[in-house]
Structures are given as C-alpha cells and as structure tokens.
Design a protein around this motif. Structure first.
Motif, short mmCIF file in Angstrom:
data_model
loop_
_atom_site.label_atom_id
_atom_site.label_comp_id
_atom_site.label_asym_id
_atom_site.label_seq_id
_atom_site.Cartn_x
_atom_site.Cartn_y
_atom_site.Cartn_z
N LEU A 1 0.82 -1.20 0.00
CA LEU A 1 0.00 0.00 0.00
C LEU A 1 0.87 1.26 0.00
O LEU A 1 0.48 2.28 -0.57
N ALA A 2 2.04 1.21 0.65
CA ALA A 2 2.93 2.37 0.63
C ALA A 2 3.35 2.69 -0.80
O ALA A 2 3.44 3.86 -1.19
N ILE A 3 3.61 1.66 -1.60
CA ILE A 3 4.03 1.88 -2.99
C ILE A 3 2.98 2.64 -3.77
O ILE A 3 3.29 3.47 -4.63
N GLY A 4 1.72 2.41 -3.47
CA GLY A 4 0.65 3.02 -4.26
C GLY A 4 0.15 4.36 -3.75
O GLY A 4 -0.80 4.91 -4.33
N GLN A 5 0.76 4.90 -2.69
CA GLN A 5 0.26 6.16 -2.13
C GLN A 5 0.69 7.38 -2.95
O GLN A 5 1.78 7.41 -3.51
N LYS A 6 -0.20 8.38 -2.96
CA LYS A 6 0.09 9.65 -3.63
C LYS A 6 0.44 10.75 -2.63
O LYS A 6 1.06 11.74 -3.00
N ASP A 7 0.00 10.57 -1.39
CA ASP A 7 0.30 11.53 -0.32
C ASP A 7 1.48 11.01 0.48
O ASP A 7 1.49 9.86 0.93
N MET A 8 2.50 11.84 0.67
CA MET A 8 3.72 11.38 1.32
C MET A 8 3.52 11.01 2.78
O MET A 8 4.16 10.08 3.29
N MET A 9 2.64 11.72 3.50
CA MET A 9 2.38 11.38 4.89
C MET A 9 1.72 10.00 5.00
O MET A 9 2.08 9.20 5.87
N LEU B 1 9.07 19.69 3.47
CA LEU B 1 8.69 19.78 2.07
C LEU B 1 7.29 20.37 1.91
O LEU B 1 7.05 21.25 1.07
N ALA B 2 6.35 19.89 2.73
CA ALA B 2 4.97 20.37 2.62
C ALA B 2 4.87 21.84 2.99
O ALA B 2 4.09 22.59 2.38
N ALA B 3 5.66 22.28 3.97
CA ALA B 3 5.62 23.69 4.35
C ALA B 3 6.12 24.58 3.22
O ALA B 3 5.63 25.70 3.03
N ARG B 4 7.09 24.10 2.46
CA ARG B 4 7.63 24.89 1.36
C ARG B 4 6.68 24.90 0.15
O ARG B 4 6.56 25.90 -0.54
N ARG B 5 6.04 23.76 -0.10
CA ARG B 5 5.23 23.61 -1.31
C ARG B 5 3.75 23.86 -1.07
O ARG B 5 3.00 24.17 -2.00
N GLY B 6 3.33 23.73 0.20
CA GLY B 6 1.91 23.84 0.49
C GLY B 6 1.14 22.61 0.08
O GLY B 6 -0.08 22.65 -0.09
N SER B 7 1.83 21.48 -0.08
CA SER B 7 1.20 20.24 -0.52
C SER B 7 2.03 19.06 -0.06
O SER B 7 3.26 19.14 0.04
N GLN B 8 1.34 17.95 0.22
CA GLN B 8 1.99 16.70 0.55
C GLN B 8 1.91 15.70 -0.61
O GLN B 8 2.41 14.58 -0.49
N GLN B 9 1.32 16.10 -1.71
CA GLN B 9 1.13 15.21 -2.85
C GLN B 9 2.44 15.02 -3.62
O GLN B 9 3.11 15.99 -3.98
N ILE B 10 2.80 13.78 -3.87
CA ILE B 10 4.05 13.49 -4.58
C ILE B 10 4.06 14.14 -5.96
O ILE B 10 5.10 14.63 -6.43
N ALA B 11 2.91 14.19 -6.60
CA ALA B 11 2.82 14.73 -7.96
C ALA B 11 3.15 16.21 -8.03
O ALA B 11 3.44 16.74 -9.11
N ASP B 12 3.10 16.90 -6.91
CA ASP B 12 3.39 18.34 -6.89
C ASP B 12 4.88 18.64 -6.77
O ASP B 12 5.26 19.82 -6.67
#
Length: 514
Positions: free
Chosen positions: A303-311, A361-372
């Motif tokens: 399931l970790a392999i398939g996640q899009k959110d890093m958290m 990373l999320a604080a800098r980008r405003g997102s936890q999504q790997i695609a961002d």
C-alpha cells in the motif's frame, strides 16, 4: 536497582512543569514560547542522560531506578516505576525526539517575533505527551500502565484535532474511537486479571501478577483483551486503518511522536505484559500472530508503494515495519526479541526523520502530494541528501541502524519459523521500491518551474535532522551498547514464556559464539 534520586519521577514531572509554564506564560513573555519549550525539552534530555549513567548496564534484565508508593490502597494500586534495558532505550529515544519536534515546529502557528497562542498550546501539549510517554514505559503497575495508556489519548487528540489539516476532526475522532475501543477491552482484562491475582496491597504490580496459575481458557481471553489493545496501538493489520488518516492530517511533529514513539507502546506492551503475564496463551496465539505480522509486512509495503500523499506513504511503511517488530516478538527467539526491541528505537529514528522531512517539504510547497514535486535534488541538495539517507535507513541499508535490527529479527525468526522469515524478507525488497521510487519522483528529473526558488534546509532544520542521521550511523556501525541493554531482557522473556533457547548446529546456542 533503587537510587536515592527519583530519576523516573523527575523525568515525568519536568515536562509537566514545562507544559504548565507554557500555559501560564504572561502575555508579555509569550515571545519566549519557543525558547521555554526547547529549554524544558533539552533539560529533560540531560536528565535522561543522568538516568542512563545511574543505570547498571550489567543487570539490564532487572528493573532499576525503581520507586514504589501506595496510590489507591483500597484497590492495591501503586505508583510503581522502574525500567529494564528495553524501557530505558525507549525513554531515551522519546526524549531525543521531543526537542527535535519542538525545533521543527519553530515557525508553525505564527511569526518568529509574534508566536500565537496556538503555538504555545501546541508545544505545551507536546511536553505533556512527553511526560505520559516516559511514565508508560516506566510503569510497573498494570493499573497505572492502563491509566497512562488511556491518558495519552487526550493530548494526541487535541494535537490532531486542533492543529491538523482540513480533515483533522475526522482523523482525530477516528484515532480516539479506535484507541478507546481497544482500551475498554483491555480494562476488562485488567479487572479480571486483578480478581484472579493475589489482590491486597500492591495487587497490580507486574511482578506479583507474573507466574499466576490461571485457568487456561481464562488466560487466553485475558491475553486477547490485552493483545487487541496493543495491536490497535501498534498498529497491526487489520486494526491499523486509523493510522494513515491520523498521519495525513496531523502536523509533522505530531506524526513523529505518534508513530515514532506512541505506537511503540503497543509492541512494548506485547513484550512486557502479554508474554510474561500470559505465557501459555502467548504460545497458543503465536502462530496466528506470526501470520498476521507477515501480512502486515507485505500489506503495508504494497500500500505504501501506491500512495500519492507522502504522509500516508510513511504511515503505511510503519504498518510494514511494525509487522517486523511483532514477528520478532512472537517468534520466541532471543535474537529476534532483541532485534524487535532494537527495531523499536531505530524505527522511531528513521520514521520520525521521514515525517519531519515531509513536513519541511509540505511547508515549502503547500502540498503533501508526490505529484506536486519533481527535480528538487538540484534545488535543495541538502534536503534531498538527508531524505535519501533517512530513506535508506528505512529500507535497512547496511551501515545504518535499521539494518541491524531487521537482520536480527529475520535471522532469529528463521531459527524458529523459516517459512515466515523467508516470506517476510520480501518486505525488504518492497521497502527498496517505495523509498527509492518516492525519492525518484520527488527529487530527480527536470525541475518544476514553480519549485526553482524553493529554499534548502536552514540551520534550524539541519539541527533537526542532523542528530537523527548521526544516531543512525552510530547504531549502524556500533550497535553493541544498545544491544547490551536489550539482550538480557530478551533472555528473561524467553524464560518467562517457557521457551527453550534455540540450539544451533554443533551445539552452539543462539546468541553465543561458536
């Protein structure tokens, strides 16, 4: 051993005083919120070093730094604290992570010059949680353990529900309901255990409840009551589903303490309560638990392999890693149990580091999504390098601390359950996939235009991740001192469960030199 100075009580009281001091800070002093919180966290670390120096490492299987005071005499409840080698290393890991969490939250909830009340309240909850964590790892009274086990839910609930993301209330309530459900079942077990124990003064002391001649059926039910609560806390498949939501919505520091420290109470409880209190039931349940542990290893990794959110990704890696810890405990090998005990510490370092870096990373980008993300290796080389090192520790690269503990778990398990060990090894391969693929998507390739100006780690943030990497390297190359603390308790646990040590070929016993 007992000492004249109450080290463990002091370790509990000091962060409570820090939390009270933060809540009581007058308006004119609130610009010092961060300094006050960090000061108490560092003082707690110094005090823990003093406790380590007072601990006799040659007798690590025995509870030391002990105190016993009557608390509720009518019920036989005591304030009884003490740590063996396993409890001590978990206390030390906890007090190392707290000042790093404080530093990581330095810029949260307000500007540097004018911190808001939200930051003050958050850091006060961090210190209060630290006190509960120390006490639960030190409790030698089953009732005291249960009270603290439940009390820890309060600061964590508010740390998620007040300071988390958009779905924070849902995540906080889900975390609370799962934990309360397990805790209520455990309470029934605590009461039944007491009624079938010696009762009277100190009737809840673990040493007085160990070795009871319980009815076999009753012992199995009591074991299941305790184990369910610990499996939810651990978290273990299939009662793990609260974790990804909580980790995704919580602030990075909260996730660090929740997964890196608090969830160890589950595996710690299995090791220090389930096995010695219910040895026959532990052996009876072990085959099923080993299967669930292997499922957790593979399921969490896939399931970790398939996640899009890093958290969420890091949360699912923890489901996999906790599977290794549980596997080692119920393999009933001195090597695997020592490896699991050491794994609890190393998982706290590596997973805590990953959560904190994802928070940066999320604080800098405003997102936890790997695609961002993408191409950040060229923009933030220090952040990329630290992420890679901590990620390699999570996948158990030789030379880093997690490798030692995972190797011990797999080797120790192989001596008793070779099939389970072989299947669990595939979790190592899957770990390489989810760590390296995440690094590739976030840090390699062309730089996204909107990320060109992203700042690298500053001095404060380097102080957050630097000590973690240093400890990973130290424990990776020189694990001996830590293993000397966890091996004697592992040997004692095997004796309490009634399992004979494994005898290797040519007559060499497990854990000894041929």
């Amino acid at each position: 051993m007992s000492t004249s100075f109450p080290w463990l009580t002091a370790l509990v009281v000091l962060p409570v005083l820090g939390a009270v001091a933060l809540w009581a800070l007058p308006a004119g002093w609130r610009g010092r919120t961060r300094a006050v919180a960090l000061g108490f966290a560092i003082a707690e670390l110094v005090l823990a070093v003093g406790a380590l120096l007072a601990f006799d490492t040659a007798d690590a299987a025995a509870h030391q730094l002990t105190e016993t005071h009557s608390w509720i005499p009518a019920l036989g409840v005591s304030y009884a604290v003490g740590v063996d080698g396993v409890g001590l290393v978990l206390v030390l890991m906890s007090v190392v992570l707290v000042p790093l969490v404080v530093l990581a939250a330095w810029r949260e909830q307000g500007s540097l010059s004018v911190p808001t009340d939200r930051l003050r309240q958050y850091l006060a909850l961090v210190l209060l949680l630290e006190a509960f964590i120390v006490l639960v790892f030190a409790a030698r009274d089953v009732f005291l353990f249960y009270v603290v086990f439940e009390a820890m839910l309060i600061p964590v609930y508010f740390m998620i529900g007040m300071f988390g993301g958009e779905q924070r209330r849902y995540a906080a309530v889900k975390f609370l309901l799962y934990s309360l459900a397990g805790g209520l079942v455990m309470l029934v077990g605590v009461i039944a255990l007491y009624l079938n124990g010696p009762r009277g003064a100190d009737g809840f002391l673990t040493e007085n409840l160990t070795g009871l001649a319980l009815d076999p059926t009753l012992e199995k039910w009591l074991f299941l009551a305790f184990f369910l609560a610990f499996a939810i806390k651990a978290p273990m498949f299939p009662v793990h589903t609260w974790l990804p939501d909580a980790a995704q919505q919580a602030p990075a520091g909260t996730s660090t303490l929740l997964v890196g420290v608090l969830d160890k109470v589950g595996t710690f409880g299995m090791l220090t309560l389930c096995l010695p209190l219910f040895p026959d039931a532990s052996r009876w349940a072990a085959p099923v638990i080993i299967v669930l542990a292997v499922v957790s290893i593979l399921y969490g990794a896939l399931l970790a392999i398939g996640q899009k959110d890093m958290m969420r990704l890091v949360a699912y890696t923890s489901v996999s890693h906790f599977g290794f810890i549980v596997l080692g405990i119920f393999a009933f090998s001195a090597t695997s149990i020592a490896g699991s005990s050491f794994y609890m510490v190393n998982h706290g370092l590596s997973t805590g580091g990953l959560f904190l870096l994802v928070g940066f990373l999320a604080a800098r980008r405003g997102s936890q999504q790997i695609a961002d993300f993408g191409g950040l290796q060229k923009v933030v080389p220090v952040l990329a390098g630290t992420f890679l090192v901590i990620g390699l520790s999570a996948l158990s690269l030789p030379g880093l601390s997690t490798f030692v503990s995972e190797f011990l778990v797999l080797v120790g398990t192989f001596t008793r359950h070779p099939a389970a060990s072989i299947v669990a090894t595939f979790g190592v391969v899957l770990a390489a996939i989810y760590v390296l693929w995440t690094y590739q998507r976030v840090f390699t390739g062309p730089v996204r235009e909107e990320l060109v100006a992203m700042p690298d780690l500053d001095t404060r943030e380097r102080w957050v991740v630097g000590p973690l990497i240093a400890l990973m390297l130290v424990f990776g190359f020189v694990p001996g001192p830590a293993l000397d603390l966890v091996r004697p308790p592992a040997d004692l646990t095997l004796q309490q469960v009634g399992v004979e040590p494994y005898v290797a070929p040519h007559g060499a016993q497990e854990g000894t030199d041929k």
